[in-house]
Write a protein that holds these residues in place. Sequence first.
Motif, short mmCIF file in Angstrom:
data_model
loop_
_atom_site.label_atom_id
_atom_site.label_comp_id
_atom_site.label_asym_id
_atom_site.label_seq_id
_atom_site.Cartn_x
_atom_site.Cartn_y
_atom_site.Cartn_z
N PHE A 234 28.09 153.67 103.74
CA PHE A 234 29.16 154.87 105.11
C PHE A 234 28.10 155.20 106.15
CE2 PHE A 234 29.57 158.92 106.79
CZ PHE A 234 30.85 158.68 107.26
N TYR A 235 26.69 154.92 105.60
CA TYR A 235 25.70 154.58 107.20
C TYR A 235 26.03 153.86 108.30
CZ TYR A 235 24.36 159.97 105.70
OH TYR A 235 24.65 161.04 105.56
N PHE A 236 26.00 152.18 106.54
CA PHE A 236 25.75 151.12 107.78
C PHE A 236 27.60 150.86 108.87
CE2 PHE A 236 26.68 146.56 107.08
CZ PHE A 236 25.91 146.00 107.33
N GLY A 237 28.25 151.36 107.56
CA GLY A 237 29.97 151.11 108.48
C GLY A 237 29.54 151.97 109.60
N LEU A 238 29.35 153.18 109.66
CA LEU A 238 29.12 153.86 111.31
C LEU A 238 27.71 153.42 111.97
CD1 LEU A 238 28.66 157.77 109.45
CD2 LEU A 238 30.74 156.37 110.42
N ARG A 239 27.29 152.77 111.54
CA ARG A 239 26.41 151.64 112.86
C ARG A 239 26.81 150.36 113.33
NH1 ARG A 239 22.14 153.27 109.46
NH2 ARG A 239 21.83 151.15 107.79
N GLN A 240 28.12 150.24 111.99
CA GLN A 240 28.63 149.12 113.02
C GLN A 240 29.52 149.21 113.78
OE1 GLN A 240 26.48 146.79 112.01
NE2 GLN A 240 27.99 145.27 110.90
N VAL A 241 30.34 150.79 113.10
CA VAL A 241 31.56 150.98 114.59
C VAL A 241 30.82 151.25 115.43
CG1 VAL A 241 32.93 152.50 114.51
CG2 VAL A 241 32.62 151.70 112.56
N ALA A 242 29.23 152.33 115.48
CA ALA A 242 28.39 152.45 116.80
C ALA A 242 28.25 150.92 117.59
CB ALA A 242 28.00 153.78 116.62
N THR A 252 34.23 156.84 121.77
CA THR A 252 34.17 157.12 120.17
C THR A 252 33.35 158.91 120.01
OG1 THR A 252 32.90 155.69 118.64
CG2 THR A 252 35.75 155.13 119.52
N ILE A 253 34.04 159.41 118.77
CA ILE A 253 32.49 160.69 118.60
C ILE A 253 31.72 159.87 118.12
CG2 ILE A 253 33.71 160.48 115.90
CD1 ILE A 253 33.56 163.53 116.69
N ILE A 254 31.30 158.87 117.71
CA ILE A 254 30.84 158.41 116.96
C ILE A 254 29.47 157.63 118.65
CG2 ILE A 254 28.90 156.63 115.71
CD1 ILE A 254 32.04 155.88 114.21
N ASN A 255 29.65 157.07 119.28
CA ASN A 255 29.22 156.24 120.40
C ASN A 255 28.35 157.00 121.14
OD1 ASN A 255 31.70 155.90 120.96
ND2 ASN A 255 31.13 154.34 122.25
N VAL A 256 29.75 158.52 121.84
CA VAL A 256 29.91 159.18 122.87
C VAL A 256 28.71 159.83 123.01
CG1 VAL A 256 30.12 161.48 124.09
CG2 VAL A 256 32.22 159.42 123.37
N PRO A 257 28.01 160.88 122.09
CA PRO A 257 26.46 161.38 122.35
C PRO A 257 25.33 160.19 122.65
CG PRO A 257 27.20 162.33 119.99
CD PRO A 257 28.56 160.86 120.73
#
Length: 342
Positions: A234-242, A252-257
Amino acid sequence: MTTEIIIAPEEVELPGERANKTIPQRKVDYGVKLKSLLDEYKTCLIVSITNVGSKQIAEMRKDFRGRARFLFGKNTLIRKVIRDYVKETGNAKFLQLMEATRGNVGFVFTKESCPELRKEIIARKKQCAAKAGTFAPVDVKVPAGPTGMEPTQTGFFQAMNIPTRINRGQIDIEEEVHLIKEGTKVGASEASLLIKLGIKPFYYGMKVVAVYNDGEVIPAAVYDIDNEQIAGSFYFGLRQVAALCFTMNYPTIINVPHSLMNAYKEALSLGLELNSYSWEGLDTVKQILENPDAFIAAAAPAGGGGGGGAAAVVEKEDTPEKESSAAPAGVFGDDSSSEESS
Protein backbone atom coordinates in the motif's frame (compact mmCIF):
# COMPACT_ATOMS: atom_id res chain seq x y z
CA MET A 1 -30.47 -78.11 -6.23
CA THR A 2 -29.81 -74.48 -5.28
CA THR A 3 -30.62 -71.52 -7.43
CA GLU A 4 -28.33 -68.47 -7.39
CA ILE A 5 -30.03 -65.10 -7.42
CA ILE A 6 -28.03 -62.41 -9.20
CA ILE A 7 -28.98 -58.80 -8.48
CA ALA A 8 -28.34 -56.56 -11.47
CA PRO A 9 -26.80 -53.12 -10.91
CA GLU A 10 -29.26 -50.27 -10.57
CA GLU A 11 -29.85 -48.32 -13.74
CA VAL A 12 -29.84 -44.57 -13.41
CA GLU A 13 -30.54 -42.11 -16.18
CA LEU A 14 -28.30 -39.05 -16.13
CA PRO A 15 -28.89 -35.84 -18.07
CA GLY A 16 -27.12 -35.81 -21.42
CA GLU A 17 -26.45 -39.56 -21.41
CA ARG A 18 -27.98 -42.50 -23.22
CA ALA A 19 -31.23 -43.65 -21.66
CA ASN A 20 -30.18 -47.30 -21.22
CA LYS A 21 -26.66 -46.72 -19.86
CA THR A 22 -25.93 -48.78 -16.72
CA ILE A 23 -24.22 -46.93 -13.86
CA PRO A 24 -22.45 -48.99 -11.16
CA GLN A 25 -23.95 -48.55 -7.71
CA ARG A 26 -20.65 -47.34 -6.21
CA LYS A 27 -20.60 -44.41 -8.64
CA VAL A 28 -24.21 -43.59 -7.81
CA ASP A 29 -23.40 -43.58 -4.09
CA TYR A 30 -20.33 -41.42 -4.71
CA GLY A 31 -22.44 -38.90 -6.65
CA VAL A 32 -25.02 -38.73 -3.85
CA LYS A 33 -22.28 -38.16 -1.29
CA LEU A 34 -20.58 -35.40 -3.28
CA LYS A 35 -23.88 -33.62 -3.97
CA SER A 36 -24.77 -33.69 -0.28
CA LEU A 37 -21.40 -32.12 0.56
CA LEU A 38 -21.96 -29.42 -2.05
CA ASP A 39 -25.34 -28.68 -0.47
CA GLU A 40 -23.92 -28.47 3.05
CA TYR A 41 -20.61 -26.66 2.55
CA LYS A 42 -19.65 -23.48 0.72
CA THR A 43 -15.92 -23.79 1.37
CA CYS A 44 -13.45 -26.54 0.63
CA LEU A 45 -9.69 -26.91 0.37
CA ILE A 46 -8.28 -28.45 -2.80
CA VAL A 47 -5.37 -30.62 -1.68
CA SER A 48 -2.68 -32.49 -3.60
CA ILE A 49 -2.17 -36.08 -2.40
CA THR A 50 0.88 -37.00 -4.46
CA ASN A 51 2.96 -39.64 -2.62
CA VAL A 52 0.44 -39.72 0.25
CA GLY A 53 -0.53 -43.24 1.28
CA SER A 54 -3.99 -44.52 2.13
CA LYS A 55 -2.99 -45.15 5.76
CA GLN A 56 -1.91 -41.53 6.18
CA ILE A 57 -5.21 -40.34 4.68
CA ALA A 58 -7.16 -42.61 7.04
CA GLU A 59 -5.29 -41.16 10.03
CA MET A 60 -6.11 -37.63 8.93
CA ARG A 61 -9.79 -38.51 8.50
CA LYS A 62 -9.79 -39.72 12.08
CA ASP A 63 -7.92 -36.70 13.48
CA PHE A 64 -10.13 -34.13 11.71
CA ARG A 65 -13.44 -35.93 12.30
CA GLY A 66 -16.14 -33.42 13.17
CA ARG A 67 -14.11 -30.54 11.75
CA ALA A 68 -13.64 -31.45 8.10
CA ARG A 69 -14.84 -33.97 5.52
CA PHE A 70 -12.33 -35.56 3.13
CA LEU A 71 -13.39 -36.70 -0.32
CA PHE A 72 -11.22 -38.29 -3.00
CA GLY A 73 -12.01 -39.87 -6.34
CA LYS A 74 -11.39 -39.91 -10.05
CA ASN A 75 -11.35 -36.47 -11.64
CA THR A 76 -13.64 -37.52 -14.50
CA LEU A 77 -16.27 -38.75 -12.05
CA ILE A 78 -15.96 -35.64 -9.87
CA ARG A 79 -16.38 -33.31 -12.84
CA LYS A 80 -19.35 -35.34 -14.09
CA VAL A 81 -21.12 -35.14 -10.72
CA ILE A 82 -20.48 -31.40 -10.39
CA ARG A 83 -21.70 -30.81 -13.94
CA ASP A 84 -24.92 -32.70 -13.20
CA TYR A 85 -25.31 -30.84 -9.90
CA VAL A 86 -25.06 -27.49 -11.71
CA LYS A 87 -27.74 -28.64 -14.19
CA GLU A 88 -30.06 -29.69 -11.38
CA THR A 89 -29.64 -26.64 -9.12
CA GLY A 90 -28.73 -23.94 -11.63
CA ASN A 91 -25.85 -22.88 -9.34
CA ALA A 92 -23.06 -22.09 -11.78
CA LYS A 93 -20.62 -21.17 -8.99
CA PHE A 94 -19.47 -24.78 -8.71
CA LEU A 95 -18.17 -24.71 -12.27
CA GLN A 96 -15.09 -22.98 -10.84
CA LEU A 97 -14.57 -25.97 -8.55
CA MET A 98 -14.94 -28.32 -11.50
CA GLU A 99 -12.27 -26.43 -13.47
CA ALA A 100 -9.90 -26.62 -10.47
CA THR A 101 -10.13 -30.43 -10.40
CA ARG A 102 -6.84 -31.16 -12.14
CA GLY A 103 -4.11 -33.61 -11.22
CA ASN A 104 -3.93 -35.87 -8.20
CA VAL A 105 -6.16 -33.79 -5.93
CA GLY A 106 -8.94 -34.20 -3.41
CA PHE A 107 -11.40 -32.05 -1.46
CA VAL A 108 -11.50 -31.12 2.22
CA PHE A 109 -14.90 -29.61 3.04
CA THR A 110 -15.04 -27.50 6.19
CA LYS A 111 -16.84 -24.67 7.96
CA GLU A 112 -13.80 -23.58 9.95
CA SER A 113 -11.24 -20.90 9.17
CA CYS A 114 -9.34 -21.96 6.07
CA PRO A 115 -5.94 -20.43 6.98
CA GLU A 116 -5.81 -22.22 10.35
CA LEU A 117 -7.00 -25.54 8.94
CA ARG A 118 -4.51 -25.23 6.07
CA LYS A 119 -1.63 -24.88 8.53
CA GLU A 120 -2.72 -28.00 10.39
CA ILE A 121 -3.02 -30.05 7.21
CA ILE A 122 0.38 -28.96 5.90
CA ALA A 123 1.99 -29.77 9.27
CA ARG A 124 0.84 -33.41 9.04
CA LYS A 125 3.81 -34.97 7.25
CA LYS A 126 5.12 -38.51 7.38
CA GLN A 127 8.73 -39.58 6.97
CA CYS A 128 9.09 -42.01 4.08
CA ALA A 129 11.81 -43.95 2.34
CA ALA A 130 12.93 -43.02 -1.16
CA LYS A 131 11.19 -45.03 -3.87
CA ALA A 132 12.66 -45.70 -7.29
CA GLY A 133 11.01 -43.68 -10.04
CA THR A 134 9.83 -40.80 -7.85
CA PHE A 135 11.18 -37.25 -8.03
CA ALA A 136 13.19 -36.05 -5.05
CA PRO A 137 11.57 -33.06 -3.30
CA VAL A 138 14.87 -32.22 -1.54
CA ASP A 139 18.59 -32.92 -1.85
CA VAL A 140 19.74 -36.19 -0.31
CA LYS A 141 23.23 -36.52 1.17
CA VAL A 142 24.77 -39.61 2.72
CA PRO A 143 26.93 -38.71 5.73
CA ALA A 144 30.42 -40.03 6.26
CA GLY A 145 30.94 -42.74 8.85
CA PRO A 146 30.18 -46.40 9.58
CA THR A 147 27.39 -48.08 7.61
CA GLY A 148 27.04 -51.33 9.53
CA MET A 149 27.34 -53.28 6.27
CA GLU A 150 29.67 -56.24 5.74
CA PRO A 151 32.87 -55.86 3.69
CA THR A 152 31.46 -58.23 1.06
CA GLN A 153 29.19 -55.41 -0.16
CA THR A 154 31.93 -52.97 -1.12
CA GLY A 155 31.19 -53.57 -4.80
CA PHE A 156 27.80 -51.94 -4.30
CA PHE A 157 29.48 -48.68 -3.24
CA GLN A 158 32.12 -48.91 -5.94
CA ALA A 159 29.43 -49.08 -8.62
CA MET A 160 28.07 -45.75 -7.33
CA ASN A 161 31.54 -44.13 -7.01
CA ILE A 162 31.26 -43.78 -3.24
CA PRO A 163 34.67 -43.83 -1.49
CA THR A 164 34.77 -46.40 1.32
CA ARG A 165 37.16 -48.27 3.59
CA ILE A 166 37.03 -51.33 5.82
CA ASN A 167 37.12 -50.50 9.51
CA ARG A 168 36.57 -53.03 12.31
CA GLY A 169 34.81 -55.50 10.09
CA GLN A 170 32.37 -53.07 8.46
CA ILE A 171 32.24 -50.57 5.62
CA ASP A 172 32.85 -46.91 6.41
CA ILE A 173 32.05 -44.05 4.03
CA GLU A 174 35.08 -41.77 3.91
CA GLU A 175 33.35 -38.50 3.02
CA GLU A 176 29.84 -37.09 2.65
CA VAL A 177 28.24 -37.91 -0.68
CA HIS A 178 25.59 -35.86 -2.50
CA LEU A 179 23.54 -38.83 -3.60
CA ILE A 180 20.35 -37.30 -5.09
CA LYS A 181 19.70 -33.75 -6.28
CA GLU A 182 16.40 -32.02 -5.77
CA GLY A 183 14.00 -32.48 -8.68
CA THR A 184 15.79 -35.50 -10.16
CA LYS A 185 14.33 -38.98 -10.43
CA VAL A 186 15.39 -41.49 -7.79
CA GLY A 187 17.14 -44.49 -9.30
CA ALA A 188 16.89 -48.09 -8.16
CA SER A 189 20.48 -48.12 -6.86
CA GLU A 190 20.03 -44.94 -4.82
CA ALA A 191 16.77 -46.18 -3.33
CA SER A 192 18.32 -49.55 -2.44
CA LEU A 193 21.33 -47.91 -0.79
CA LEU A 194 19.18 -45.60 1.34
CA ILE A 195 17.07 -48.55 2.48
CA LYS A 196 20.17 -50.54 3.48
CA LEU A 197 21.49 -47.55 5.41
CA GLY A 198 18.13 -47.05 7.10
CA ILE A 199 17.77 -43.49 5.78
CA LYS A 200 14.29 -42.07 5.15
CA PRO A 201 15.04 -38.72 3.52
CA PHE A 202 11.62 -37.57 2.35
CA TYR A 203 8.61 -36.15 4.19
CA TYR A 204 5.28 -36.42 2.41
CA GLY A 205 1.94 -34.89 3.24
CA MET A 206 -1.07 -33.17 1.76
CA LYS A 207 -0.42 -29.83 0.09
CA VAL A 208 -3.19 -27.24 -0.15
CA VAL A 209 -3.04 -25.92 -3.71
CA ALA A 210 -6.17 -23.75 -3.67
CA VAL A 211 -9.25 -22.85 -1.65
CA TYR A 212 -12.78 -22.78 -3.06
CA ASN A 213 -15.01 -20.22 -1.33
CA ASP A 214 -18.54 -19.65 -2.62
CA GLY A 215 -17.73 -19.53 -6.32
CA GLU A 216 -14.14 -18.29 -6.13
CA VAL A 217 -10.97 -20.38 -6.34
CA ILE A 218 -8.19 -18.67 -4.37
CA PRO A 219 -4.56 -19.84 -4.74
CA ALA A 220 -3.16 -21.13 -1.47
CA ALA A 221 -0.19 -18.74 -1.70
CA VAL A 222 -2.57 -15.84 -0.97
CA TYR A 223 -2.92 -17.05 2.61
CA ASP A 224 0.84 -16.64 3.12
CA ILE A 225 0.55 -12.86 2.73
CA ASP A 226 0.73 -11.10 6.13
CA ASN A 227 -0.32 -7.60 7.22
CA GLU A 228 3.20 -6.22 6.86
CA GLN A 229 3.34 -7.21 3.19
CA ILE A 230 -0.07 -5.65 2.57
CA ALA A 231 0.97 -2.41 4.28
CA GLY A 232 4.25 -2.36 2.35
CA SER A 233 2.44 -2.76 -0.96
CA PHE A 234 0.00 0.00 0.00
CA TYR A 235 2.77 2.45 0.91
CA PHE A 236 4.65 1.57 -2.28
CA GLY A 237 1.52 2.41 -4.26
CA LEU A 238 1.20 5.74 -2.43
CA ARG A 239 4.79 6.63 -3.30
CA GLN A 240 4.17 5.77 -6.94
CA VAL A 241 1.03 7.95 -7.04
CA ALA A 242 2.86 10.83 -5.33
CA ALA A 243 5.73 10.61 -7.83
CA LEU A 244 3.28 10.63 -10.74
CA CYS A 245 1.46 13.65 -9.32
CA PHE A 246 4.75 15.51 -8.90
CA THR A 247 5.66 14.79 -12.51
CA MET A 248 2.26 15.96 -13.82
CA ASN A 249 2.06 18.96 -11.43
CA TYR A 250 -1.35 17.65 -10.40
CA PRO A 251 -2.28 18.47 -6.76
CA THR A 252 -3.72 15.67 -4.65
CA ILE A 253 -4.03 14.98 -0.94
CA ILE A 254 -0.94 12.77 -1.21
CA ASN A 255 1.52 15.28 -2.64
CA VAL A 256 0.16 18.69 -1.53
CA PRO A 257 1.96 18.66 1.88
CA HIS A 258 5.22 17.75 0.18
CA SER A 259 4.66 20.40 -2.51
CA LEU A 260 4.11 23.08 0.14
CA MET A 261 7.25 21.99 1.96
CA ASN A 262 9.28 22.12 -1.26
CA ALA A 263 7.89 25.59 -1.97
CA TYR A 264 8.91 26.76 1.49
CA LYS A 265 12.42 25.35 0.96
CA GLU A 266 12.69 27.30 -2.29
CA ALA A 267 11.53 30.46 -0.49
CA LEU A 268 14.23 29.94 2.15
CA SER A 269 16.82 29.40 -0.56
CA LEU A 270 15.76 32.63 -2.29
CA GLY A 271 15.74 34.53 1.03
CA LEU A 272 19.29 33.45 1.74
CA GLU A 273 20.41 35.03 -1.54
CA LEU A 274 18.54 38.33 -0.93
CA ASN A 275 19.76 40.30 2.09
CA SER A 276 16.79 42.71 2.00
CA TYR A 277 14.27 40.05 3.07
CA SER A 278 13.96 38.64 6.55
CA TRP A 279 11.47 36.70 8.66
CA GLU A 280 11.73 34.56 11.72
CA GLY A 281 12.10 31.24 9.90
CA LEU A 282 14.78 32.67 7.59
CA ASP A 283 16.67 34.21 10.52
CA THR A 284 16.69 30.84 12.29
CA VAL A 285 18.12 29.14 9.20
CA LYS A 286 20.82 31.83 8.90
CA GLN A 287 21.80 31.36 12.54
CA ILE A 288 22.03 27.59 12.05
CA LEU A 289 24.24 28.00 8.99
CA GLU A 290 26.49 30.51 10.75
CA ASN A 291 26.98 28.50 13.95
CA PRO A 292 25.64 24.92 13.60
CA ASP A 293 27.58 23.65 16.66
CA ALA A 294 25.62 25.91 18.98
CA PHE A 295 22.26 24.53 17.82
CA ILE A 296 23.53 20.95 18.06
CA ALA A 297 24.51 21.56 21.68
CA ALA A 298 21.15 23.22 22.40
CA ALA A 299 19.26 20.29 20.93
CA ALA A 300 21.19 17.68 22.96
CA PRO A 301 18.93 16.05 25.61
CA ALA A 302 21.68 16.03 28.26
CA GLY A 303 22.43 19.76 27.98
CA GLY A 304 21.09 21.71 30.97
CA GLY A 305 21.34 25.31 29.73
CA GLY A 306 20.70 24.28 26.14
CA GLY A 307 17.35 22.76 27.09
CA GLY A 308 16.22 26.11 28.51
CA GLY A 309 17.24 27.88 25.32
CA ALA A 310 15.28 25.43 23.24
CA ALA A 311 12.23 25.97 25.44
CA ALA A 312 12.53 29.71 24.92
CA VAL A 313 12.55 29.24 21.17
CA VAL A 314 9.38 27.15 21.40
CA GLU A 315 7.63 29.80 23.47
CA LYS A 316 8.49 32.45 20.87
CA GLU A 317 7.05 30.39 18.03
CA ASP A 318 3.84 29.79 19.99
CA THR A 319 3.02 33.52 20.27
CA PRO A 320 -0.02 34.55 18.13
CA GLU A 321 1.72 37.48 16.46
CA LYS A 322 4.52 35.38 15.00
CA GLU A 323 2.55 32.20 14.19
CA SER A 324 1.88 33.28 10.59
CA SER A 325 5.58 33.76 9.85
CA ALA A 326 6.72 30.46 11.40
CA ALA A 327 8.04 27.68 9.20
CA PRO A 328 5.33 25.31 7.96
CA ALA A 329 7.41 22.38 9.18
CA GLY A 330 5.33 22.45 12.38
CA VAL A 331 2.17 21.87 10.32
CA PHE A 332 3.36 18.73 8.58
CA GLY A 333 5.54 17.28 11.34
CA ASP A 334 8.53 15.42 9.90
CA ASP A 335 7.50 15.82 6.23
CA SER A 336 10.73 17.66 5.46
CA SER A 337 12.88 14.78 6.67
CA SER A 338 10.67 12.21 4.99
CA GLU A 339 10.78 14.13 1.72
CA GLU A 340 14.59 14.25 1.84
CA SER A 341 14.77 10.51 2.51
CA SER A 342 12.36 9.79 -0.33
